[in-house]
Design a protein around this motif. Structure first.
Motif, short mmCIF file in Angstrom:
data_model
loop_
_atom_site.label_atom_id
_atom_site.label_comp_id
_atom_site.label_asym_id
_atom_site.label_seq_id
_atom_site.Cartn_x
_atom_site.Cartn_y
_atom_site.Cartn_z
N ASP A 170 -6.88 7.06 -12.64
CA ASP A 170 -5.90 7.06 -13.74
C ASP A 170 -5.83 5.69 -14.40
O ASP A 170 -5.76 5.59 -15.63
CB ASP A 170 -4.51 7.45 -13.22
N LEU A 171 -5.87 4.64 -13.60
CA LEU A 171 -5.83 3.29 -14.16
C LEU A 171 -7.10 2.99 -14.96
O LEU A 171 -7.03 2.37 -16.03
CB LEU A 171 -5.64 2.25 -13.06
N PHE A 172 -8.25 3.42 -14.47
CA PHE A 172 -9.51 3.19 -15.18
C PHE A 172 -9.53 3.89 -16.53
O PHE A 172 -10.26 3.48 -17.42
CB PHE A 172 -10.70 3.63 -14.33
N ALA A 173 -8.72 4.94 -16.69
CA ALA A 173 -8.66 5.66 -17.95
C ALA A 173 -7.78 4.95 -18.98
O ALA A 173 -7.79 5.31 -20.15
CB ALA A 173 -8.13 7.08 -17.72
N GLN A 174 -7.05 3.93 -18.54
CA GLN A 174 -6.16 3.19 -19.44
C GLN A 174 -6.84 1.90 -19.92
O GLN A 174 -7.67 1.34 -19.22
CB GLN A 174 -4.86 2.83 -18.73
N GLU A 175 -6.43 1.45 -21.09
CA GLU A 175 -7.04 0.26 -21.68
C GLU A 175 -6.90 -0.98 -20.79
O GLU A 175 -7.85 -1.72 -20.58
CB GLU A 175 -6.44 -0.03 -23.05
N ASP A 176 -5.72 -1.22 -20.25
CA ASP A 176 -5.49 -2.38 -19.39
C ASP A 176 -5.39 -1.98 -17.93
O ASP A 176 -4.74 -2.65 -17.13
CB ASP A 176 -4.21 -3.10 -19.83
N GLY A 177 -6.06 -0.90 -17.58
CA GLY A 177 -5.95 -0.36 -16.23
C GLY A 177 -6.46 -1.28 -15.14
O GLY A 177 -5.87 -1.33 -14.05
N ARG A 185 -3.92 9.73 2.41
CA ARG A 185 -3.52 8.87 1.28
C ARG A 185 -4.73 8.45 0.44
O ARG A 185 -4.56 8.00 -0.69
CB ARG A 185 -2.77 7.64 1.79
N MET A 186 -5.92 8.58 0.99
CA MET A 186 -7.12 8.16 0.26
C MET A 186 -7.26 8.90 -1.06
O MET A 186 -7.58 8.28 -2.08
CB MET A 186 -8.38 8.35 1.10
N ASN A 187 -7.04 10.20 -1.07
CA ASN A 187 -7.17 10.97 -2.31
C ASN A 187 -6.15 10.54 -3.35
O ASN A 187 -6.47 10.42 -4.54
CB ASN A 187 -7.05 12.47 -2.03
N ARG A 188 -4.91 10.29 -2.91
CA ARG A 188 -3.88 9.83 -3.86
C ARG A 188 -4.23 8.44 -4.39
O ARG A 188 -4.05 8.18 -5.58
CB ARG A 188 -2.51 9.84 -3.19
N THR A 189 -4.71 7.59 -3.52
CA THR A 189 -5.08 6.24 -3.95
C THR A 189 -6.25 6.30 -4.91
O THR A 189 -6.27 5.59 -5.93
CB THR A 189 -5.42 5.37 -2.72
N ALA A 190 -7.23 7.16 -4.62
CA ALA A 190 -8.37 7.32 -5.53
C ALA A 190 -7.89 7.80 -6.90
O ALA A 190 -8.36 7.30 -7.93
CB ALA A 190 -9.37 8.30 -4.95
N GLN A 191 -6.94 8.71 -6.92
CA GLN A 191 -6.44 9.22 -8.20
C GLN A 191 -5.74 8.12 -8.99
O GLN A 191 -5.86 8.05 -10.21
CB GLN A 191 -5.51 10.41 -7.98
N ILE A 241 -12.80 1.87 -3.86
CA ILE A 241 -13.02 2.96 -4.81
C ILE A 241 -13.33 2.41 -6.20
O ILE A 241 -14.20 2.91 -6.91
CB ILE A 241 -11.82 3.92 -4.83
N ALA A 242 -12.62 1.36 -6.58
CA ALA A 242 -12.85 0.74 -7.90
C ALA A 242 -14.29 0.25 -8.01
O ALA A 242 -14.95 0.45 -9.04
CB ALA A 242 -11.87 -0.40 -8.13
N VAL A 243 -14.80 -0.39 -6.98
CA VAL A 243 -16.19 -0.87 -7.01
C VAL A 243 -17.15 0.31 -7.10
O VAL A 243 -18.09 0.29 -7.90
CB VAL A 243 -16.49 -1.75 -5.77
N SER A 244 -16.90 1.34 -6.33
CA SER A 244 -17.77 2.52 -6.37
C SER A 244 -17.76 3.18 -7.74
O SER A 244 -18.80 3.59 -8.25
CB SER A 244 -17.35 3.52 -5.29
#
Length: 141
Positions: free
Chosen positions: A64-71, A54-60, A20-23
């Motif tokens: 959420d991490l991508f929205a943080q500075e050091d995510g 669990r995919m949807n929770r993992t995606a979230q 998901i992170a790569v996508s």
């Protein structure tokens, strides 16, 4: 970060999170990439018994991490803490397949793949072989 999941990230969650992170890295999650992720989860033995809900929770968690500075650093921390080292190359192979799924590699995807190689301490020769395999699987005429 883990409070978004009912229990810590499973190894399969980590693999999904990397895909998901790569996508999401180019801020444009394409249908081909989502299909690649779904097919991997549905077909690969490493995901046997994985609860697809669990995919949807993992995606979230990833979003959420991508929205943080050091995510991104936090994401790699979660992956290193919860993914067995024996699956580091698997994570990279899945990441390469997702990146190649839409037929283009954005600069942000290439940078994230480089970061994954670094964070998971993958041997450069092994990584090159994985990349070559992804390229061969996704080539078009």
């Amino acid at each position: 970060m883990n409070e978004n999941l009912p229990h810590p990230m499973s190894p399969q969650d980590c693999l999904v999170a990397v895909m998901i992170a790569v996508s999401a890295s180019d801020e444009d999650i394409r249908t081909a990439e989502l299909i690649k992720i779904e097919n991997a989860v549905n077909m690969l033995p490493v995901f046997a018994g994985y609860d697809i809900d669990r995919m949807n929770r993992t995606a979230q968690v990833v979003f959420d991490l991508f929205a943080q500075e050091d995510g991104l650093d936090a994401l790699f921390g979660l992956v290193r803490d919860n993914l067995p080292e024996a699956l580091f190359e698997t994570a990279y192979a899945l990441a390469c397949d997702v990146a190649a799924a839409d037929g283009t590699l954005a600069e942000t995807e290439l940078r994230l793949l480089e970061e994954i190689r670094y964070e998971l301490a993958l041997d450069r020769l092994h990584a090159a072989a994985i990349e070559r395999g992804a390229r061969a699987r996704h080539i078009t005429l």
